[in-house]
Design a protein around this motif. Sequence first.
Motif, PDB file in Angstrom:
ATOM      1  N   THR A 131       0.841  -1.196   0.000  1.00  0.00           N
ATOM      2  CA  THR A 131       0.000   0.000   0.000  1.00  0.00           C
ATOM      3  C   THR A 131       0.877   1.247   0.000  1.00  0.00           C
ATOM      4  OG1 THR A 131      -0.178   0.091   2.418  1.00  0.00           O
ATOM      5  CG2 THR A 131      -1.883  -1.137   1.249  1.00  0.00           C
ATOM      6  N   PHE A 132       0.353   2.296  -0.630  1.00  0.00           N
ATOM      7  CA  PHE A 132       1.027   3.580  -0.717  1.00  0.00           C
ATOM      8  C   PHE A 132      -0.012   4.658  -0.423  1.00  0.00           C
ATOM      9  CE2 PHE A 132       2.806   0.516  -3.589  1.00  0.00           C
ATOM     10  CZ  PHE A 132       4.172   0.583  -3.370  1.00  0.00           C
ATOM     11  N   ASP A 133       0.291   5.579   0.483  1.00  0.00           N
ATOM     12  CA  ASP A 133      -0.611   6.667   0.852  1.00  0.00           C
ATOM     13  C   ASP A 133       0.145   7.978   0.768  1.00  0.00           C
ATOM     14  OD1 ASP A 133      -2.681   4.861   1.709  1.00  0.00           O
ATOM     15  OD2 ASP A 133      -1.604   4.607   3.592  1.00  0.00           O
ATOM     16  N   GLY A 134      -0.587   9.066   0.512  1.00  0.00           N
ATOM     17  CA  GLY A 134       0.027  10.383   0.509  1.00  0.00           C
ATOM     18  C   GLY A 134      -0.910  11.411  -0.077  1.00  0.00           C
ATOM     19  N   GLY A 135      -0.408  12.611  -0.255  1.00  0.00           N
ATOM     20  CA  GLY A 135      -1.200  13.657  -0.874  1.00  0.00           C
ATOM     21  C   GLY A 135      -1.389  13.401  -2.359  1.00  0.00           C
ATOM     22  N   TYR A 136      -0.386  12.745  -2.974  1.00  0.00           N
ATOM     23  CA  TYR A 136      -0.412  12.468  -4.412  1.00  0.00           C
ATOM     24  C   TYR A 136       0.306  11.147  -4.659  1.00  0.00           C
ATOM     25  CZ  TYR A 136       0.656  13.021  -9.395  1.00  0.00           C
ATOM     26  OH  TYR A 136       0.760  12.837 -10.753  1.00  0.00           O
TER      27      TYR A 136
END
Length: 169
Positions: A131-136
């Motif tokens: 999984t990858f999370d962030g603003g963009y």
Amino acid sequence: MRRSHLTLVLAAWLLLSSAPALAQSQDASQPIDVTADQLDLDDRAGTAVYTGDVDIRQGTLQVTGDRVEIRRNDAGEVSRITATGERAYVEQRPQPEDELMRGWGRTIIYHVAERRVELIDRAELHQARDTFDGGYVEYFLDRRVVQARSEVEGSERQRVRMTLNPEQN
């Protein structure tokens, strides 16, 4: 325009202009199913804007949002799908042997020809067990490349977080 006539015009517009480019080769031969509360179709501009609990499906591709805009290029092929909403969603199996890619964001832009997905503002990407999370978060489906940033214009900073799971034997 009568509803049945509008449905036929819309179906023809979508199928003739988008089917070969929308998804993996198996997806392209599948019917396109769209549900929404409203449609604004501008054939000259090459846009179809769906609003109200939009759900678009073709094979393994699914796009949902409060508003989804489909744009065609000059050749009549779908070039970009933009979904917006509190939690817009996209999923697709890039290749038959691949795991399902799932993504969320307040804005999702799927660049069809490039097979590139941008997840913007509260972005979250699940690919296989990672999984990858962030603003963009940007994902290139064919190359399996992920790029993530904490900054997104017009929103608060959202730190990048990544969870990589070890291979299972």
